[in-house]
Scaffold this active site. Structure first.
Site, PDB file in Angstrom:
ATOM      1  N   ASP A  17      -9.677  19.204  -8.587  1.00  0.00           N
ATOM      2  CA  ASP A  17      -8.935  19.626  -7.395  1.00  0.00           C
ATOM      3  C   ASP A  17      -8.433  18.449  -6.566  1.00  0.00           C
ATOM      4  OD1 ASP A  17      -9.427  22.260  -7.979  1.00  0.00           O
ATOM      5  OD2 ASP A  17     -11.028  22.516  -6.504  1.00  0.00           O
TER       6      ASP A  17
ATOM      7  N   LYS B 214      -8.843  24.016   1.245  1.00  0.00           N
ATOM      8  CA  LYS B 214      -7.836  24.820   0.538  1.00  0.00           C
ATOM      9  C   LYS B 214      -8.375  26.222   0.321  1.00  0.00           C
ATOM     10  CE  LYS B 214     -10.105  24.530  -3.718  1.00  0.00           C
ATOM     11  NZ  LYS B 214     -10.863  25.617  -4.348  1.00  0.00           N
TER      12      LYS B 214
ATOM     13  N   GLY C 198     -16.201  26.573  -2.308  1.00  0.00           N
ATOM     14  CA  GLY C 198     -14.924  26.790  -2.984  1.00  0.00           C
ATOM     15  C   GLY C 198     -13.734  26.422  -2.125  1.00  0.00           C
TER      16      GLY C 198
END
Ligand code: C5P
Length: 304
Positions: free
Chosen positions: A149, A23, A111
């Site tokens: 997440d 993502k 990340g």
């Protein structure tokens, strides 16, 4: 809430193979510290077509076994994949166990959500392979226990995420939008980046700013998207890794409309006008030494 779950596709007979995509955070504002130690967030995430590949095979022997192409990653309880499988299988009367293969393609500590996406793929696959019959809400609850997440990756696509990141509001993000990602050689720890965040310092609050990102995507307007990009975690990450500023500048100088760190870093992405533009930006970055891994990614539809 009814939502589409990512369907597994068949690999070899008796085994399932699932892609676990990365993502990008196009917007991330920290709204405050919560009593549970986490931070309240408003973030916009889009799933992109850079992925780990997982295979699942039922075994006669009970238990969860993980093999990973990356020898530096743990294959025991410390790996979120093992925790995800156990979360669904432990305490249920299923026969046998599962052998999981993880072909690690995504950088970690970047990340990009690789570990979280692997965990979401595992929940979906185990639910299907063992016929557990868990619905979207039960899977989302298990996902939220595993990490902030993880719920996003059960559906992918585009979503504004709130809470500590686990509350999703999906929106129809355009598919195939190209970005250039630079993954530096170094990793950043999410917990450490949050620890070095100074709330109240820096740029004024951008709460509500996710709407500008969603609108820019709907309008397919790269300039508006460039103006709307924001990540509150960039400043603390830059303090921990000043090299990130050079990478961001290099992406802009290579011609990207704008550049931003994703999540808690260390990867930085550039907004591009179209696929051809992304190709040119990537080529310029690849001709420079020491920038890191350069990769063109595209946004994915929901459920892939
Ligand atoms: O949820 P996850 O395990 O991915 O989070 C990793 C770490 O990042 C947490 O232990 C916490 O220190 C920090 N974090 C946070 N606020 C969030 C998400 C993560 O402080 N919303």
């Amino acid at each position: 809430m009814s939502e589409q779950l990512r369907p597994p596709f068949s690999g070899e007979p008796g085994a399932w193979a699932v892609d676990a995509p990365a993502k990008l955070n196009l917007f991330l504002e920290v709204l405050g510290r919560r009593p549970d130690g986490y931070h309240g967030l408003e973030t916009v995430m889009v799933a992109v077509d850079w992925a780990d590949r997982l295979t699942f095979r039922r075994t006669h022997e009970a238990g969860v076994r993980l093999r990973c192409t990356d020898g530096s990653l743990p294959t025991d309880e410390r790996n979120l994949v093992v925790r995800a499988a156990r979360r669904l299988l432990d305490g249920r009367s299923v026969s046998g166990g599962v052998e999981i293969g993880l072909d690690k393609q995504l950088p970690h500590g970047a990340g990009m959500g690789g570990g979280s996406s692997d965990a979401a793929a595992t929940l979906t696959a185990i639910n299907g392979l063992f016929g557990l019959g868990l619905g979207p809400d039960a899977l989302a609850a298990a996902a939220a226990e595993l990490g902030s997440d993880v719920p996003f990756f059960l559906t992918g696509g585009g979503a504004v995420c709130r809470g500590r990141g686990e509350i999703r509001e999906p929106f129809p993000a355009p598919v195939g939008w190209a970005f250039v990602v630079v993954a530096p050689e170094f990793a950043l720890s999410t917990a450490e980046v949050y620890r070095s965040l100074r709330l109240g310092d820096g740029a004024p609050s951008r709460a509500g700013g996710s709407a500008d990102v969603v609108r820019a995507l709907a309008d397919r307007d790269p300039d508006a998207l460039g103006r709307a990009l924001f990540n509150r975690l960039e400043e603390p990450a830059l303090r921990l890794a000043p090299r990130l500023a050079e990478i961001r500048t290099a992406i802009r100088q290579a011609g990207a409309v704008a550049a931003l760190m994703t999540g808690s870093g260390s990867a930085v992405f550039g907004v591009c006008r179209d696929r051809e533009h992304a190709g040119n930006v990537a080529e310029t970055l690849r001709s420079q030494t020491g920038v890191g891994r350069v990769r063109i990614v595209h946004t994915l539809p929901v459920g892939t």
